[in-house]
Design an enzyme around this catalytic site. Structure first.
Site, mmCIF file in Angstrom:
data_model
loop_
_atom_site.group_PDB
_atom_site.id
_atom_site.type_symbol
_atom_site.label_atom_id
_atom_site.label_comp_id
_atom_site.label_asym_id
_atom_site.label_seq_id
_atom_site.Cartn_x
_atom_site.Cartn_y
_atom_site.Cartn_z
ATOM 1 N N GLY A 191 -1.186 15.481 2.323
ATOM 2 C CA GLY A 191 0.217 14.630 2.408
ATOM 3 C C GLY A 191 1.221 14.809 1.645
ATOM 4 O O GLY A 191 2.461 14.724 1.965
ATOM 5 N N GLU A 239 1.807 10.952 -4.404
ATOM 6 C CA GLU A 239 1.227 10.666 -3.048
ATOM 7 C C GLU A 239 2.334 10.589 -2.011
ATOM 8 O O GLU A 239 3.556 10.546 -2.193
ATOM 9 C CB GLU A 239 0.823 9.076 -3.211
ATOM 10 C CG GLU A 239 -0.716 8.856 -3.262
ATOM 11 C CD GLU A 239 -1.521 9.220 -1.959
ATOM 12 O OE1 GLU A 239 -1.063 9.995 -1.191
ATOM 13 O OE2 GLU A 239 -2.722 8.825 -1.950
ATOM 14 N N ASP A 293 -0.366 2.567 1.257
ATOM 15 C CA ASP A 293 -0.464 1.612 2.259
ATOM 16 C C ASP A 293 -1.366 0.434 1.749
ATOM 17 O O ASP A 293 -0.846 -0.501 1.111
ATOM 18 C CB ASP A 293 -1.066 2.348 3.336
ATOM 19 C CG ASP A 293 -1.218 1.317 4.894
ATOM 20 O OD1 ASP A 293 -0.587 0.589 4.799
ATOM 21 O OD2 ASP A 293 -2.124 1.682 5.655
ATOM 22 N N LYS A 326 4.440 0.758 1.400
ATOM 23 C CA LYS A 326 4.601 -0.384 2.720
ATOM 24 C C LYS A 326 4.400 -1.944 1.684
ATOM 25 O O LYS A 326 3.126 -2.159 1.617
ATOM 26 C CB LYS A 326 3.528 -0.250 3.575
ATOM 27 C CG LYS A 326 3.594 0.812 4.439
ATOM 28 C CD LYS A 326 2.650 0.861 5.572
ATOM 29 C CE LYS A 326 2.520 2.319 6.487
ATOM 30 N NZ LYS A 326 1.569 2.360 7.546
ATOM 31 N N PHE A 365 3.428 2.626 11.442
ATOM 32 C CA PHE A 365 2.882 3.856 11.178
ATOM 33 C C PHE A 365 3.764 5.022 11.463
ATOM 34 O O PHE A 365 4.846 4.996 12.570
ATOM 35 C CB PHE A 365 1.759 4.070 12.279
ATOM 36 C CG PHE A 365 0.802 5.153 11.807
ATOM 37 C CD1 PHE A 365 -0.152 5.441 11.005
ATOM 38 C CD2 PHE A 365 1.261 6.609 12.693
ATOM 39 C CE1 PHE A 365 -0.725 6.492 10.834
ATOM 40 C CE2 PHE A 365 0.333 7.623 12.378
ATOM 41 C CZ PHE A 365 -0.600 7.800 11.430
ATOM 42 N N VAL A 366 4.089 5.857 10.341
ATOM 43 C CA VAL A 366 5.097 7.023 10.665
ATOM 44 C C VAL A 366 4.357 8.312 10.164
ATOM 45 O O VAL A 366 3.353 8.397 9.627
ATOM 46 C CB VAL A 366 6.076 6.695 9.455
ATOM 47 C CG1 VAL A 366 6.660 5.252 9.640
ATOM 48 C CG2 VAL A 366 5.377 6.544 7.921
ATOM 49 N N ASP A 396 0.901 12.469 8.498
ATOM 50 C CA ASP A 396 0.489 13.179 9.812
ATOM 51 C C ASP A 396 -0.242 11.933 10.651
ATOM 52 O O ASP A 396 -0.500 11.100 10.372
ATOM 53 C CB ASP A 396 -0.727 14.169 9.561
ATOM 54 C CG ASP A 396 -2.076 13.259 9.255
ATOM 55 O OD1 ASP A 396 -2.073 12.728 8.033
ATOM 56 O OD2 ASP A 396 -3.204 13.721 9.754
ATOM 57 N N ARG A 410 3.135 16.839 10.202
ATOM 58 C CA ARG A 410 3.340 16.857 8.618
ATOM 59 C C ARG A 410 4.642 17.703 8.601
ATOM 60 O O ARG A 410 5.337 17.577 7.455
ATOM 61 C CB ARG A 410 2.250 17.620 8.068
ATOM 62 C CG ARG A 410 0.681 16.565 7.869
ATOM 63 C CD ARG A 410 0.018 17.484 7.016
ATOM 64 N NE ARG A 410 -1.495 17.130 7.238
ATOM 65 C CZ ARG A 410 -2.071 15.720 6.405
ATOM 66 N NH1 ARG A 410 -1.297 15.047 5.920
ATOM 67 N NH2 ARG A 410 -3.161 15.504 6.745
HETATM 68 P P1 IMP Z 1 -4.285 3.404 1.448
HETATM 69 O O1 IMP Z 1 -5.377 3.952 0.957
HETATM 70 O O2 IMP Z 1 -4.308 2.316 2.634
HETATM 71 O O3 IMP Z 1 -3.028 3.138 0.590
HETATM 72 O O4 IMP Z 1 -3.749 4.670 2.700
HETATM 73 C C1 IMP Z 1 -3.373 5.550 2.107
HETATM 74 C C2 IMP Z 1 -3.563 6.991 2.932
HETATM 75 O O5 IMP Z 1 -3.535 6.459 4.425
HETATM 76 C C3 IMP Z 1 -2.439 7.923 2.878
HETATM 77 O O6 IMP Z 1 -2.512 8.974 1.970
HETATM 78 C C4 IMP Z 1 -2.215 8.276 4.263
HETATM 79 O O7 IMP Z 1 -2.843 9.621 4.274
HETATM 80 C C5 IMP Z 1 -2.601 7.047 5.319
HETATM 81 N N1 IMP Z 1 -1.606 6.307 5.849
HETATM 82 C C6 IMP Z 1 -1.382 5.213 5.419
HETATM 83 N N2 IMP Z 1 -0.149 4.910 6.308
HETATM 84 C C7 IMP Z 1 0.217 6.108 7.201
HETATM 85 C C8 IMP Z 1 1.210 6.099 7.942
HETATM 86 O O8 IMP Z 1 1.940 5.177 8.315
HETATM 87 N N3 IMP Z 1 1.306 7.450 8.447
HETATM 88 C C9 IMP Z 1 0.429 8.189 8.178
HETATM 89 N N4 IMP Z 1 -0.707 8.333 7.321
HETATM 90 C C10 IMP Z 1 -0.768 6.800 6.830
HETATM 91 MG MG MG Z 2 -3.023 10.975 2.467
#
Ligand code: IMP
Ligand code: MG
Length: 179
Positions: free
Chosen positions: A48, A102, A106, A134, A155-156, A162, A168
């Site tokens: 990403g 990154e 999230d 977020k 969700f975006v 993606d 992407r």
């Molecule tokens: P985290 O480990 O929960 O912080 O999530 C990180 C990963 O989840 C990111 O690198 C994305 O690949 C995916 N992700 C989290 N939120 C979104 C979103 O809104 N759209 C797309 N991918 C997301």
């Molecule tokens: Mg990612």
């Protein structure tokens, strides 16, 4: 910008490419100011981060290096939940000022594992730069040092992000249409 369908879901325009550009400009000024004489090593997390990495680096008039890594998640054989492993880290990290790039933070699980793995290699410092954050979801203590834009818990896709492999390449950011 029009609505787009990716697999089974509809997405609508949310942040324009111009707004993103402006937000990345501001991040670049801060990063350049802090890393001017530090020869930073940027580490983009694939897949990403490719968009943010290229947009940020082309705005940095400082000496720097970039490399990319993958974070592979798999279930451990014991009941330890998900284990993450850094793949493709070929650079010498010891003594370097590392900035992890990154697409989005999230829950922060991915970035926290990543930073913990990096600390094993004795970097001089580790910072995190993310295109999106977020804040309503992120509850970890690890500071996210540079953020281009904060978004609510939606969700975006687009600009590197993606939905199951698609989206992407969309310019700007699109959000899921709930229905
Ligand atoms: P985290 O480990 O929960 O912080 O999530 C990180 C990963 O989840 C990111 O690198 C994305 O690949 C995916 N992700 C989290 N939120 C979104 C979103 O809104 N759209 C797309 N991918 C997301
Ligand atoms: Mg990612």
């Amino acid at each position: 910008m029009e609505k787009v369908t990716l697999h089974d879901k509809q997405f609508e325009p949310y942040i324009s490419a111009r707004e993103l550009d402006t937000a990345i400009d501001a991040v670049a000024v801060r990063v350049a100011g802090q890393y001017a004489d530090k020869l930073p090593l940027f580490l983009g997390v694939l897949n990403g981060s490719f968009f943010f990495a290229s947009e940020l680096l082309k705005r940095l008039p400082i000496a720097c290096e970039i490399s990319f890594v993958k974070v592979a998640s798999y279930r451990g054989t014991v009941s330890s939940g998900t284990v993450s492993q850094l793949i493709g880290l070929n650079e010498r990290i010891a003594g370097r000022h590392v900035v992890v790039l990154e697409d989005i933070v999230d829950t922060g699980n991915t970035i926290t594992h990543m930073v913990e793995s990096l600390q094993d290699h004795q970097p001089a410092s580790v910072a995190i730069a993310s295109l999106l954050l977020k804040p309503e979801v992120y509850k970890k203590s690890l500071p996210i040092d540079f953020v281009a834009m904060e978004i609510p818990n939606i969700f975006v896709v687009g600009s590197g992000l993606d939905h199951d492999g698609l989206g992407r390449n969309l310019p700007g950011i699109y959000r899921l249409v709930e229905r």
